[in-house]
Design an enzyme around this catalytic site. Structure first.
Site, PDB file in Angstrom:
ATOM      1  N   ASN A   1       3.837   7.623  -7.750  1.00  0.00           N
ATOM      2  CA  ASN A   1       4.611   6.423  -8.098  1.00  0.00           C
ATOM      3  C   ASN A   1       4.006   5.164  -7.471  1.00  0.00           C
ATOM      4  OD1 ASN A   1       6.270   8.235  -9.353  1.00  0.00           O
ATOM      5  ND2 ASN A   1       7.949   8.049  -7.913  1.00  0.00           N
ATOM      6  N   ASP A   2       3.777   5.204  -6.166  1.00  0.00           N
ATOM      7  CA  ASP A   2       3.204   4.035  -5.494  1.00  0.00           C
ATOM      8  C   ASP A   2       1.736   3.843  -5.862  1.00  0.00           C
ATOM      9  OD1 ASP A   2       5.273   2.794  -4.204  1.00  0.00           O
ATOM     10  OD2 ASP A   2       5.100   3.970  -2.377  1.00  0.00           O
TER      11      ASP A   2
ATOM     12  N   CYS B   1       3.023  14.570  -6.023  1.00  0.00           N
ATOM     13  CA  CYS B   1       4.468  14.391  -6.099  1.00  0.00           C
ATOM     14  C   CYS B   1       4.749  13.076  -6.810  1.00  0.00           C
ATOM     15  CB  CYS B   1       5.114  14.404  -4.719  1.00  0.00           C
ATOM     16  SG  CYS B   1       4.517  13.145  -3.589  1.00  0.00           S
TER      17      CYS B   1
ATOM     18  N   ARG C   1      12.018  13.726   1.900  1.00  0.00           N
ATOM     19  CA  ARG C   1      12.177  12.313   2.246  1.00  0.00           C
ATOM     20  C   ARG C   1      13.202  12.201   3.372  1.00  0.00           C
ATOM     21  NH1 ARG C   1      12.826  12.162  -3.558  1.00  0.00           N
ATOM     22  NH2 ARG C   1      10.985  11.335  -4.613  1.00  0.00           N
TER      23      ARG C   1
ATOM     24  N   ARG D   1       7.958  14.405   5.214  1.00  0.00           N
ATOM     25  CA  ARG D   1       7.298  13.099   5.299  1.00  0.00           C
ATOM     26  C   ARG D   1       7.939  12.276   6.400  1.00  0.00           C
ATOM     27  NH1 ARG D   1       7.590   9.193   0.168  1.00  0.00           N
ATOM     28  NH2 ARG D   1       9.711   8.905   0.952  1.00  0.00           N
TER      29      ARG D   1
ATOM     30  N   ARG E   1       7.301  -1.495 -10.757  1.00  0.00           N
ATOM     31  CA  ARG E   1       7.978  -0.765 -11.826  1.00  0.00           C
ATOM     32  C   ARG E   1       9.485  -0.984 -11.832  1.00  0.00           C
ATOM     33  NH1 ARG E   1       9.573   4.657 -10.233  1.00  0.00           N
ATOM     34  NH2 ARG E   1       9.335   4.927  -7.988  1.00  0.00           N
TER      35      ARG E   1
ATOM     36  N   HIS F   1      23.315   7.995  -6.743  1.00  0.00           N
ATOM     37  CA  HIS F   1      24.277   9.057  -6.496  1.00  0.00           C
ATOM     38  C   HIS F   1      25.147   9.309  -7.714  1.00  0.00           C
ATOM     39  CE1 HIS F   1      24.190   9.017  -1.820  1.00  0.00           C
ATOM     40  NE2 HIS F   1      23.451   9.968  -2.320  1.00  0.00           N
TER      41      HIS F   1
ATOM     42  N   GLU G   1      -1.623   7.056  -1.654  1.00  0.00           N
ATOM     43  CA  GLU G   1      -0.885   6.174  -2.552  1.00  0.00           C
ATOM     44  C   GLU G   1      -1.405   4.740  -2.489  1.00  0.00           C
ATOM     45  OE1 GLU G   1       3.202   6.709  -1.354  1.00  0.00           O
ATOM     46  OE2 GLU G   1       2.612   6.966   0.734  1.00  0.00           O
TER      47      GLU G   1
END
Length: 609
Positions: A481-482, A529, A324, A360, A492, A217, A458
């Protein structure tokens, strides 16, 4: 054992240092994470952290109610203080950024937390500071144990609230950055959203922190304020002293301590060139999302809620490729009911004004189970998470599906299941979905009867049987990413192995091509994504492989869109053929960078970047 006290910001100090004084000091270059674009230089304000000594003492039976009353008063006072900050942010930045502090207020209004503290006071007969600290530390430890980068970084919100309330209860005034003595760059181990919200922006040139990542944030606030920032420097507070002159490059994630006059002059020119390039990128936003030869490529936004949707609209995204939903569950500190979920999902869908919104389903589980940390797993990366958690908790899953389906009555909605590893999970999720549809029909509640359902790819097993997965869903989305983490067996977020997380690894490139080609062969659109979707270096490669859409952080839209509009799809296909023959990640990366330079040649020459 949990720490006895959360970290609290105790003080900041400031000493002016002129450029002349830095001439005799050695120039030192630090590298971190580029968090908020921009270049800035100025003297350091070191804003240090230390432990807050939380007292612990016993109380008598006749003192329990007075201690609970003191807790109630502390809650009220802290809520008032946070409300003041929220109103200030709303007035200066807008409701989107101000909603960050709604989450803070909800922590202080959470009945489960409050009841737990009161219960601890009664059963342990200890003072309220100690009881609250013990409870809040369990919440903090829970979030810190999460592997998902976005979810893990929500711990800063809980720490911020805990610090405020503990300071109120102990009677210590909260230091702030509202009155800086002069212009400068803040240096800290970490900064809370409250710190960045209340800072004197007229004097703040930038900030750097030892901790943090791109989705915190604090970074979101920095971007909204257009303040250059570099995070994740690890030991900057140990190397930077009061009086050091700093140069920060938020584009590349670089910090220079005591830069030379030549370096300062160089980066002053660089800042001007970046501004010129940004202006050119922004001109592309009003144009169609298509390649040079007219092939459409949907450029979508990744969002966490209505506030992000506002930014998506500003950047003229073609829709939402990844909504998300975890953020709503975290703000609720548990499992929000159908009404709360429906209200938020439908608000986003209405804001999208006809553009598609891909929602999702809940992606938590194992050690990331919201509201319940009783289940521990040795390897929660491969544990009871995402779709596995949803299938194992059908009541929670059905509630979310009802809310999503009801929201689909207000616009174009797609449902996407995370971490699908085989047909059993996909079929199990769809069976529950069809049952929920039947319930809504009986209840007379409208929804999109032909809503599309997709799977996130993923997990390597899903990539291997992509033909089978594609045959039983409407679309596919690669969670890059995954997927990269699982393919390369690299966490990571682990500094010891993070350098092995290489999106240009040949195994990653070949897997991406196989997934996309498998989906296309089955007649199903395949989107991407994750971080590579928002990186112009990968855009041409993904387009050449046949990706129909790219979804990424809205702020990256101008550069990616500008680049896509200059890519020729036939040339991009040839690029794929070239890259898949290469043997190392370094070779592939250099080739992609060279291709990007060839596409942006005129712009690079004009700006000399």
């Amino acid at each position: 054992m949990l720490p006895e006290a959360p970290v609290i910001l105790l003080f900041y100090s400031y000493l002016l240092a002129s450029v002349t004084e830095t001439k005799t000091k050695k120039e030192i270059v630090l590298e971190g994470v580029a968090a908020s674009d921009g270049i800035a230089h100025g003297p350091a304000l070191v804003y240090l952290q230390d432990e807050l000594d939380v007292p612990i003492f016993g109380i008598e039976d006749n003192e329990i109610e007075a201690e609970i009353s003191r807790f109630d008063e502390g809650l009220l006072e802290t809520r008032r203080a946070i409300s003041v900050v929220r109103d200030k942010v709303a007035a200066s930045l807008g409701e989107g950024e101000a909603r960050i502090f709604d989450a803070h207020l909800m922590v202080l209004e959470d009945s489960a937390l409050i009841d737990e503290v009161i219960g601890a006071i009664r059963t342990t007969k200890k003072n309220v500071e100690h009881c609250f600290n013990s409870v809040s530390q369990r919440y903090i430890a829970f979030f810190q144990s999460m592997e998902d980068e976005y979810l893990k970084e929500r711990v800063s919100d809980i720490q911020d609230v805990s610090r405020r309330l503990l300071q109120t209860l102990i009677g210590r005034s909260r230091p702030n950055l509202a009155h800086l003595p002069s212009e400068g760059i803040i240096v800290s181990e970490d900064l809370t959203p409250s710190d960045t919200a209340t800072v004197d922006r007229s004097k703040l040139r930038g900030f750097i922190t030892d901790m943090g990542g791109k989705t915190s944030h604090t970074v979101i606030m920095a971007r909204s304020l257009r303040i250059p920032a570099v995070v994740g420097l690890h030991d900057a507070t140990e190397q930077i002293k009061n009086g050091d002159y700093l140069l920060i490059d938020g584009y590349e994630g670089m910090v220079v301590i005591n830069p030379s006059e030549a370096r300062l002059s160089q980066f002053s020119d660089l800042a001007d060139k970046h501004r010129q390039v940004d202006a050119i990128y922004n001109e592309s936003l009003g144009l169609a999302s298509e390649t040079k030869d007219g092939r459409p490529v949907a450029l979508m936004a990744n969002i966490e809620g209505p506030e992000d949707m506002e930014r998506s609209l500003e950047m003229r995204a073609d829709g939402v490729g990844l909504y998300r939903t975890e953020a709503l569950f975290l703000r609720d500190h548990g499992y929000p009911d159908e009404a709360a979920q429906y209200e938020e999902y439908s608000k986003v869908v209405k804001m999208a004004a006809g553009h598609e919104v891909t929602i999702r389903t809940l992606d938590v589980g194992g050690d990331k189970t919201v509201g319940d940390d009783s289940v521990k797993e040795d390897n929660s990366f491969m544990g009871f998470r995402a779709i596995r958690f949803c299938l194992g908790n059908p009541v929670i899953f059905r509630t979310q599906l009802r809310a999503i389906l009801r929201a689909s009555a207000h616009g174009k909605v797609k449902i996407m299941y995370p971490m699908i590893s085989g047909l059993g999970e996909l079929r199990g999720a769809n069976e529950i979905l069809e049952s929920v549809k039947d319930e809504l029909r009986v209840d007379g509640l409208p929804f999109d009867e032909v809503i599309e359902v997709g799977a996130m790819i993923e997990v390597p097993s899903a990539a291997t049987i992509i033909d089978l997965i594609a045959s039983e869903c409407d679309f596919l989305s690669i969670g890059s990413n995954d997927l990269i983490q699982y393919l390369l067996a690299v966490d990571r977020l682990n500094d010891l192995v993070a350098d092995l997380y290489q999106p240009t690894h040949p195994a990653v490139i070949r897997s991406l091509r196989a997934i996309i080609e498998g989906g296309v062969a089955a007649g199903k659109p395949v989107g991407v994504c994750g971080e590579i979707a928002g990186d112009a270096i990968f855009a041409s490669l993904l387009i050449g492989m046949g990706a129909s859409s790219l979804s990424f952080t809205p702020s990256l839209m101008p550069e990616v869109k500008y680049f896509v509009q200059r890519v020729d799809s036939a040339a991009a296909t040839r690029l794929v053929d070239e890259v898949v023959q290469m043997k190392t990640e370094t070779e592939i990366l250099e080739h992609l960078e060279a291709y990007k330079r060839s596409i942006l040649g005129d712009l690079i020459v004009a700006s000399n970047l």
